[in-house]
Design a protein around this motif. Structure first.
Motif, PDB file in Angstrom:
ATOM      1  N   MET A 661       0.836  -1.198   0.000  1.00  0.00           N
ATOM      2  CA  MET A 661       0.000   0.000   0.000  1.00  0.00           C
ATOM      3  C   MET A 661       0.871   1.248   0.000  1.00  0.00           C
ATOM      4  N   PRO A 662       1.046   1.944  -1.083  1.00  0.00           N
ATOM      5  CA  PRO A 662       0.762   1.564  -2.469  1.00  0.00           C
ATOM      6  C   PRO A 662       1.756   0.496  -2.963  1.00  0.00           C
ATOM      7  N   PRO A 663       1.471  -0.094  -4.125  1.00  0.00           N
ATOM      8  CA  PRO A 663       0.646   0.329  -5.250  1.00  0.00           C
ATOM      9  C   PRO A 663      -0.757  -0.278  -5.317  1.00  0.00           C
ATOM     10  N   ALA A 664      -1.096  -1.231  -4.463  1.00  0.00           N
ATOM     11  CA  ALA A 664      -2.361  -1.953  -4.610  1.00  0.00           C
ATOM     12  C   ALA A 664      -3.560  -1.013  -4.540  1.00  0.00           C
ATOM     13  N   PRO A 665      -4.546  -1.168  -5.427  1.00  0.00           N
ATOM     14  CA  PRO A 665      -5.805  -0.442  -5.231  1.00  0.00           C
ATOM     15  C   PRO A 665      -6.359  -0.768  -3.848  1.00  0.00           C
ATOM     16  N   SER A 666      -6.764   0.252  -3.122  1.00  0.00           N
ATOM     17  CA  SER A 666      -7.047   0.059  -1.700  1.00  0.00           C
ATOM     18  C   SER A 666      -8.257  -0.823  -1.430  1.00  0.00           C
ATOM     19  N   HIS A 667      -9.104  -1.045  -2.429  1.00  0.00           N
ATOM     20  CA  HIS A 667     -10.289  -1.870  -2.165  1.00  0.00           C
ATOM     21  C   HIS A 667     -10.031  -3.357  -2.332  1.00  0.00           C
ATOM     22  N   VAL A 668      -8.818  -3.746  -2.770  1.00  0.00           N
ATOM     23  CA  VAL A 668      -8.590  -5.170  -3.011  1.00  0.00           C
ATOM     24  C   VAL A 668      -8.632  -5.972  -1.720  1.00  0.00           C
ATOM     25  N   TYR A 669      -8.156  -5.380  -0.615  1.00  0.00           N
ATOM     26  CA  TYR A 669      -8.148  -6.134   0.633  1.00  0.00           C
ATOM     27  C   TYR A 669      -9.563  -6.320   1.180  1.00  0.00           C
ATOM     28  N   THR A 670     -10.424  -5.328   0.979  1.00  0.00           N
ATOM     29  CA  THR A 670     -11.807  -5.470   1.425  1.00  0.00           C
ATOM     30  C   THR A 670     -12.506  -6.601   0.680  1.00  0.00           C
ATOM     31  N   ASN A 671     -12.389  -6.594  -0.642  1.00  0.00           N
ATOM     32  CA  ASN A 671     -13.078  -7.594  -1.441  1.00  0.00           C
ATOM     33  C   ASN A 671     -12.438  -8.973  -1.302  1.00  0.00           C
ATOM     34  N   TRP A 672     -11.138  -9.010  -1.128  1.00  0.00           N
ATOM     35  CA  TRP A 672     -10.456 -10.276  -0.847  1.00  0.00           C
ATOM     36  C   TRP A 672     -10.938 -10.854   0.480  1.00  0.00           C
ATOM     37  N   PHE A 673     -11.097 -10.015   1.490  1.00  0.00           N
ATOM     38  CA  PHE A 673     -11.535 -10.489   2.795  1.00  0.00           C
ATOM     39  C   PHE A 673     -12.976 -10.993   2.728  1.00  0.00           C
ATOM     40  N   ILE A 674     -13.813 -10.323   1.958  1.00  0.00           N
ATOM     41  CA  ILE A 674     -15.186 -10.812   1.766  1.00  0.00           C
ATOM     42  C   ILE A 674     -15.152 -12.205   1.126  1.00  0.00           C
ATOM     43  N   GLY A 675     -14.278 -12.369   0.122  1.00  0.00           N
ATOM     44  CA  GLY A 675     -14.123 -13.681  -0.502  1.00  0.00           C
ATOM     45  C   GLY A 675     -13.646 -14.718   0.496  1.00  0.00           C
ATOM     46  N   CYS A 676     -12.681 -14.348   1.357  1.00  0.00           N
ATOM     47  CA  CYS A 676     -12.218 -15.270   2.400  1.00  0.00           C
ATOM     48  C   CYS A 676     -13.362 -15.682   3.326  1.00  0.00           C
ATOM     49  N   PHE A 677     -14.220 -14.724   3.661  1.00  0.00           N
ATOM     50  CA  PHE A 677     -15.334 -15.011   4.563  1.00  0.00           C
ATOM     51  C   PHE A 677     -16.277 -16.050   3.954  1.00  0.00           C
ATOM     52  N   PHE A 678     -16.594 -15.886   2.685  1.00  0.00           N
ATOM     53  CA  PHE A 678     -17.521 -16.824   2.052  1.00  0.00           C
ATOM     54  C   PHE A 678     -16.870 -18.182   1.790  1.00  0.00           C
ATOM     55  N   PHE A 679     -15.632 -18.155   1.268  1.00  0.00           N
ATOM     56  CA  PHE A 679     -14.989 -19.414   0.879  1.00  0.00           C
ATOM     57  C   PHE A 679     -14.390 -20.155   2.069  1.00  0.00           C
ATOM     58  N   ASN A 680     -13.640 -19.449   2.904  1.00  0.00           N
ATOM     59  CA  ASN A 680     -12.853 -20.122   3.938  1.00  0.00           C
ATOM     60  C   ASN A 680     -13.463 -20.066   5.326  1.00  0.00           C
ATOM     61  N   TYR A 681     -14.613 -19.434   5.466  1.00  0.00           N
ATOM     62  CA  TYR A 681     -15.329 -19.507   6.737  1.00  0.00           C
ATOM     63  C   TYR A 681     -16.672 -20.206   6.547  1.00  0.00           C
ATOM     64  N   LEU A 682     -17.564 -19.569   5.776  1.00  0.00           N
ATOM     65  CA  LEU A 682     -18.900 -20.149   5.624  1.00  0.00           C
ATOM     66  C   LEU A 682     -18.860 -21.490   4.901  1.00  0.00           C
ATOM     67  N   TRP A 683     -18.277 -21.518   3.708  1.00  0.00           N
ATOM     68  CA  TRP A 683     -18.251 -22.746   2.912  1.00  0.00           C
ATOM     69  C   TRP A 683     -17.440 -23.825   3.633  1.00  0.00           C
ATOM     70  N   HIS A 684     -16.277 -23.442   4.156  1.00  0.00           N
ATOM     71  CA  HIS A 684     -15.425 -24.411   4.843  1.00  0.00           C
ATOM     72  C   HIS A 684     -16.090 -24.960   6.101  1.00  0.00           C
ATOM     73  N   LYS A 685     -16.818 -24.098   6.820  1.00  0.00           N
ATOM     74  CA  LYS A 685     -17.413 -24.517   8.090  1.00  0.00           C
ATOM     75  C   LYS A 685     -18.669 -25.358   7.890  1.00  0.00           C
ATOM     76  N   TYR A 686     -19.524 -24.973   6.962  1.00  0.00           N
ATOM     77  CA  TYR A 686     -20.830 -25.618   6.844  1.00  0.00           C
ATOM     78  C   TYR A 686     -20.909 -26.663   5.730  1.00  0.00           C
ATOM     79  N   ARG A 687     -19.969 -26.660   4.799  1.00  0.00           N
ATOM     80  CA  ARG A 687     -19.937 -27.677   3.743  1.00  0.00           C
ATOM     81  C   ARG A 687     -18.491 -28.159   3.592  1.00  0.00           C
TER      82      ARG A 687
END
Length: 744
Positions: A661-687
């Motif tokens: 930070m920089p050069p990364a666009p600052s929103h990449v970590y937010t959207n990456w973390f949302i992806g982690c939540f769905f893939f590696n928390y919800l999906w991993h935990k319940y399926r």
């Protein structure tokens, strides 16, 4: 045999991800690895095995020396994947939405392709110069699979020397030329082999040098070839290709038709004329609050990697650090007008004058790209944004934090393992490797002499830096490779030498930006490359790959990678109009721009002017005290309450985001973390069973489909004018491009 089973059940390699993530003690989790103690209790075991439990769980204590390794199939697939990854990763390195295809793509795709080649290639034997060989030695086996991945692994990251070639041509207007450039890149990349080879005795052979991250790869390879079936409606290969096609087609929407889907800034939509809302919501010049993306290239970017590739606990640590740095510290410091940064954008790697205008290096340089002190004094001092200055301070803090963290949490284990490495008897894996011819030390010595001499000639003849600084730069990896390698082999943590190298050459040769970045390449990247190669050697050690085959694969792969990546760089720099400028989007070279800014800060202007006692940025140096003290309270608390949730706080991870930070666009970590939540928390935990079977196939398919789609889109639409409409505009926060005190 294991490989024939794998041939019959091509997709049933499912245990690795589950073992990696289950129970919160993943193979990525250094806590589990370094806390393991040797177990000599059961000496009555019928079979000899590793003294370390985690190695016993992942690595087979048997070897089939009859399995062919460096075969025609492995050569063909290895070269194809090596060149393919080199092309794709270098192509996207120049883009503002940079992505990186990792080794798991190769692991997944090379298995069915190797199986197919085993089915269709003739088994005719040939004799060439007395050497008998065949196109098809039999079923595709695990050793071929590993050597292909090692071939391709040399192309997972882009050669650091290309940064120097790029900024020299695009910013300093002094082209190096292809011949000198390839010499520079190959010498800096290949020199690491000599250090890797000479450190084998300390970092590869001892059983105590575990290299935990390799256990994940070992488990994945074994589950390809040692079949276990968990059922499921689709095979992994089917899931991969479904995701590939879906990702390929979808990217035409955010990549061509509706680019605004990559930057949905809620704050800017609500208050388009409010400068604070613009700065807080923008991704390129702001901190990316409530800025969401439906573009996979910003969810699985080169800065964050796939959201599936990191355990949930680690993702929480990284995102917490991002929030504290970008959403709390940055707005407070910026809106207090610290260092008069209110006249500049909140977030950018660009450099400025004291009046808020862009800093033009050509106004302060001599014709040979050196600093003209009189011109600099007349033009005015260099200034940078608050975020840029803060992240440099956090770089100092992060380095000392990592050292203290490793010392506190793993110090005793490191000392114990080093002693064991010196006194422990040979383990089963080293004994099994004795049957293969070792790479002689003189191979590595010749590699070093050739690359060292060529490095001196290249730097001296083409005026990159004086020859004696090549000697100093080479001495750093010679000194640090083994001690830092021991830390990485036991904790998965690698303290970087980049800040140290910038300081050394910055004080020794102030006013010489090209020498600064060249010294950084030889002083830092040579060691990083050496440790990367050592890690592959340990993987080969675990998988019983003949050392000479491994050496050849690494060397050939690195050379191919260097030529392909440099060719892609020259092709783009010579053909893309307005390359490395905002008008050249998406080829804005935001990573190279940050590297250029660092060359100006540390090289052209120098650390004394930028961080000395008379500089406004001098206080950032004292952030090292913060890094020094930060691990202490968490360490003390976990010693008293070892089962508390505090044990999941890993302070080095809090600094991860600041490194990009920089050069990364600052929103990449937010959207990456949302992806982690769905893939590696919800999906991993319940399926969990479903996640275990399909997670890596899904990630590889999405990444690969996006990568191929982006390249095809470039060629199809390079001369096509896309209609201009609201959805084609990615800049919905125009006020963020200016300082809040200098609005147009």
């Amino acid at each position: 045999m294991a490989d024939t089973q794998g041939a019959r059940h091509i997709d049933d390699f499912v245990e690795s991800p589950q073992q990696q993530y289950s129970g919160g003690t993943q193979y990525h989790d250094v806590e589990k690895y370094v806390d393991q103690k040797p177990d000599f209790a059961n000496e009555a075991e019928e079979e000899e095995d590793s003294p370390f439990e985690m190695v016993r769980a992942a690595v087979s204590n048997k070897d089939n020396s009859d399995l062919p390794c460096l075969t025609f199939r492995s050569w063909v697939l290895g070269i194809i994947f090596c060149a393919g990854l080199a092309f794709v990763n270098q192509f996207y390195w120049f883009r503002e939405n940079s992505i990186s295809l990792g080794g798991y793509v190769v692991q997944l795709l090379s298995f069915p392709l190797g199986y197919l080649m085993a089915l269709v290639l003739p088994k005719t034997r040939f004799r060439t110069f007395g050497w008998e060989w065949t196109l098809n030695p039999g079923p595709f086996n695990i050793k071929e699979h590993v050597i292909i991945s090692i071939f391709a692994g040399t192309s997972v990251s882009t050669a650091y020397g290309i940064d120097v070639v790029t900024i020299k041509k695009m910013w300093y207007k002094s082209e190096l030329g292809f011949g000198p450039s390839i010499l520079f890149i190959l010498t800096s990349q290949v020199m690491g082999y000599s250090f890797a080879g000479l450190s084998r005795k300390f970092l590869v052979y001892p059983a105590a040098m575990i290299w935990p991250v390799n256990l994940v790869s070992v488990t994945l390879f074994r589950t390809f070839h040692e079949v276990q079936t968990l059922g499921g409606r689709f095979t992994r290969t089917q899931v991969f290709w479904m995701c590939f096609v879906g990702s390929f087609l979808w990217y035409f929407i955010p990549g061509v038709i509706f680019p605004a889907l990559g930057f949905l800034s809620i704050l800017c939509f609500i208050a388009p004329n409010n400068v604070i809302a613009n700065q807080l919501g923008d991704a390129f010049h702001g901190v990316g609050m409530l800025n969401f993306s439906f573009d996979w290239s910003y969810i699985s970017s080169a800065y964050t990697q796939s959201p599936i590739a990191i355990p949930w606990i680690y993702a929480c640590n990284v995102f917490a650090g991002f929030v504290m740095i970008m959403w709390i510290a940055t707005p407070i410091g910026y809106y207090k007008n610290t260092w008069n940064t209110g006249i500049m954008p909140m977030y950018t790697a660009s450099l400025y004058r004291t009046n808020g205008s862009r800093f033009d290096i050509h106004e302060v340089m001599t014709p040979d790209s050196m600093l003209d002190k009189e011109k600099y004094d007349s033009y005015g001092p260099l200034r940078m944004t608050f975020t840029f200055a803060l992240t440099y301070g956090l770089g100092f803090a992060g380095l000392i934090n990592l050292i203290v963290y490793v010392a506190l949490y793993y110090g005793k284990d490191i000392v114990q393992r080093v002693r064991q490495a010196r006194t422990m008897d040979e383990d089963i894996h080293l004994k099994l490797m004795r049957k293969y011819k070792e790479v002689p030390h003189w191979w590595y010595m010749i590699t070093f002499v050739i690359t060292f001499v060529l490095a001196i000639v290249t730097c001296q003849v083409y005026h990159l830096m004086p020859w004696y600084w090549v000697i100093v730069g080479t001495a750093l990896p010679f000194i640090f490779t083994i001690p830092i390698g021991i830390i990485q082999a036991l904790s998965n943590q690698q303290p970087g030498l980049n800040i140290i190298t910038e300081f050394i050459i910055g004080y020794a040769r102030p006013g010489d930006p090209i020498a600064n970045v060249t010294f950084k390449v030889y002083g830092y990247i040579t060691m990083a490359q050496a440790l990367s190669l050592v890690g592959d050697q340990k993987l080969g050690h675990y998988m019983k790959i003949p050392p000479r085959h491994l050496f050849i694969a690494q060397l050939v792969g690195t050379i191919i990678c260097g030529f392909v990546q440099l060719g892609v760089a020259f092709w783009l720099m010579n053909t893309v109009e307005n390359m490395c400028t905002p008008e050249g989007a998406p080829f804005t070279c935001i990573q190279a721009n940050t590297f250029f800014s660092a060359s100006v800060i540390w090289g052209l202007v120098g650390p004394e002017r930028m961080f000395g006692s008379s500089s406004p940025y001098h206080p950032t140096l004292y952030l090292f005290i913060f890094g020094l003290l930060l691990p202490l309270p968490f360490w003390l608390y976990t010693r008293k309450f070892p089962n508390s949730w505090v044990k999941h706080i890993h302070t080095p991870l809090l600094f991860i985001a600041s490194g990009y930070m920089p050069p990364a666009p600052s929103h990449v970590y937010t959207n990456w973390f949302i992806g982690c939540f769905f893939f590696n928390y919800l999906w991993h935990k319940y399926r969990n069973a479903q996640w275990s079977r399909y997670a890596f196939a899904l990630s590889a398919g999405l990444d690969s489909g996006l990568a191929i789609s982006g390249i095809i889109i470039y060629f199809i639409f390079m001369n096509v004018k896309i209609p201009d409409w609201w959805g084609s505009n990615t800049q919905h926060c125009p006020l963020a491009a200016y300082g809040y005190l200098s609005q147009p």
